[in-house]
Write a protein that holds these residues in place. Structure first.
Motif, mmCIF file in Angstrom:
data_model
loop_
_atom_site.group_PDB
_atom_site.id
_atom_site.type_symbol
_atom_site.label_atom_id
_atom_site.label_comp_id
_atom_site.label_asym_id
_atom_site.label_seq_id
_atom_site.Cartn_x
_atom_site.Cartn_y
_atom_site.Cartn_z
ATOM 1 N N GLN A 127 0.803 -1.229 0.000
ATOM 2 C CA GLN A 127 0.000 0.000 0.000
ATOM 3 C C GLN A 127 0.836 1.279 0.000
ATOM 4 O O GLN A 127 0.306 2.347 -0.234
ATOM 5 C CB GLN A 127 -0.920 0.028 1.233
ATOM 6 N N TYR A 175 0.014 5.109 4.062
ATOM 7 C CA TYR A 175 -1.437 5.303 4.169
ATOM 8 C C TYR A 175 -1.796 5.714 5.592
ATOM 9 O O TYR A 175 -1.022 5.519 6.535
ATOM 10 C CB TYR A 175 -2.207 4.047 3.740
ATOM 11 N N PRO A 226 -4.779 6.034 1.241
ATOM 12 C CA PRO A 226 -3.413 6.094 0.714
ATOM 13 C C PRO A 226 -2.965 7.529 0.445
ATOM 14 O O PRO A 226 -3.766 8.365 0.017
ATOM 15 C CB PRO A 226 -3.500 5.301 -0.597
#
Length: 283
Positions: free
Chosen positions: A167, A170, A185
């Motif tokens: 990811q 975030y 994010p």
């Protein structure tokens, strides 16, 4: 007394909501007290009474600044009437009124407003322009890069910032407005703005009221030479508009902004309609 119930709702916003939300509710209470004389017994609440209050709001003068004799904007009247309807619903749920009057109330339709946004070049220009309170610059540019509201940025905590290989960076975010939890994010650039703050635990920015940022932002915009009327919230608008301009689909933009309905996000497509821009340049 319906006013007593209304005051309890306003007090709840003072204790749990944002300052701007509380001020809006407090102003709507002022108008209801002006209209009613300070007392409305629940058995006097009728559809006719609601219609008369609706008509009053459409012609009322603003109570926020007594020095300026100014009529309430239609969208402000609409917001105050929605507050009134919301309390009517609470009154019905608590059996203070026998009939659900909110069902038959005619809302005040909002006028479409122009949502001003900043271009990438203007955001870059602002980054290079000095401001009285440096923290405000970082918060505003972070909003343009993340789409977060002032209240969410002001409450942002280092314990909510995460990173992993899937990811990237975030934020685990409970939105102040919707109370929903989501992973939001952010780009490396946005994360680097957080790192400029001299904090490593607890609140990242924090400790500033919305009322303290309005003048510095206004002076900052003027100093940069940008000829647009920009408030802090316009940085969030800029994020949404520039996402669409750079090819992000509306459903993803809607999720990034935390909108419950895509119809809320569609207002930004009117600002940045790529098909119209392409069509204009064909000839």
């Amino acid at each position: 007394n319906f006013i007593t119930l209304y005051k309890s709702v306003v007090d709840e916003y003072y204790n749990t909501g944002s300052e701007s939300n509380y001020n809006s509710w407090k102003a709507s209470l002022n108008h209801l007290e002006n209209f009613s004389g300070g007392t409305i017994l629940s058995n006097n609440l009728t559809l006719d009474y609601i219609k008369k209050y609706r008509a009053y709001l459409l012609n009322a003068k603003s109570t926020r600044n007594s020095k300026v004799d100014k009529k309430l904007a239609k969208n402000t009247a609409s917001s105050y009437f929605k507050n009134f309807i919301a309390v009517l619903k609470i009154a019905y749920k608590q059996n203070l009124i026998e009939k659900n009057l909110a069902e038959d109330a005619e809302y005040i339709k909002e006028e479409e407003t122009h949502r001003e946004y900043l271009t990438e070049e203007e955001i870059s220009l602002l980054w290079q322009t000095e401001i009285k309170i440096e923290k405000v610059k970082y918060m505003a540019i972070f909003s343009a890069l993340s789409g977060l509201r002032f209240v969410d940025i002001n409450n942002l905590n280092w314990e909510n910032i995460f990173q992993d290989k899937h990811q990237g960076y975030y934020i685990s975010l409970r939105e102040e407005k919707t109370k929903s939890i989501k992973n939001h994010p952010i780009s490396n650039t946005a994360y680097n703005i957080l790192k400029t703050q001299k904090t490593d635990v607890g609140l990242i920015f924090g400790g500033i009221k919305y009322s303290q940022i309005t003048r510095p932002i206004s002076e900052w915009i003027i100093k940069s030479g940008i000829k647009k009327k920009i408030s802090f919230h316009n940085f969030r608008h800029s994020y949404a508009t520039l996402q669409l301009a750079n090819g992000t689909d509306i459903y993803t933009v809607s999720k990034l902004l935390g909108h419950k309905n895509v119809s809320t996000t569609q207002i930004y497509t009117k600002v940045m309609d790529k098909s119209k821009i392409e069509a204009a340049n064909r000839i």
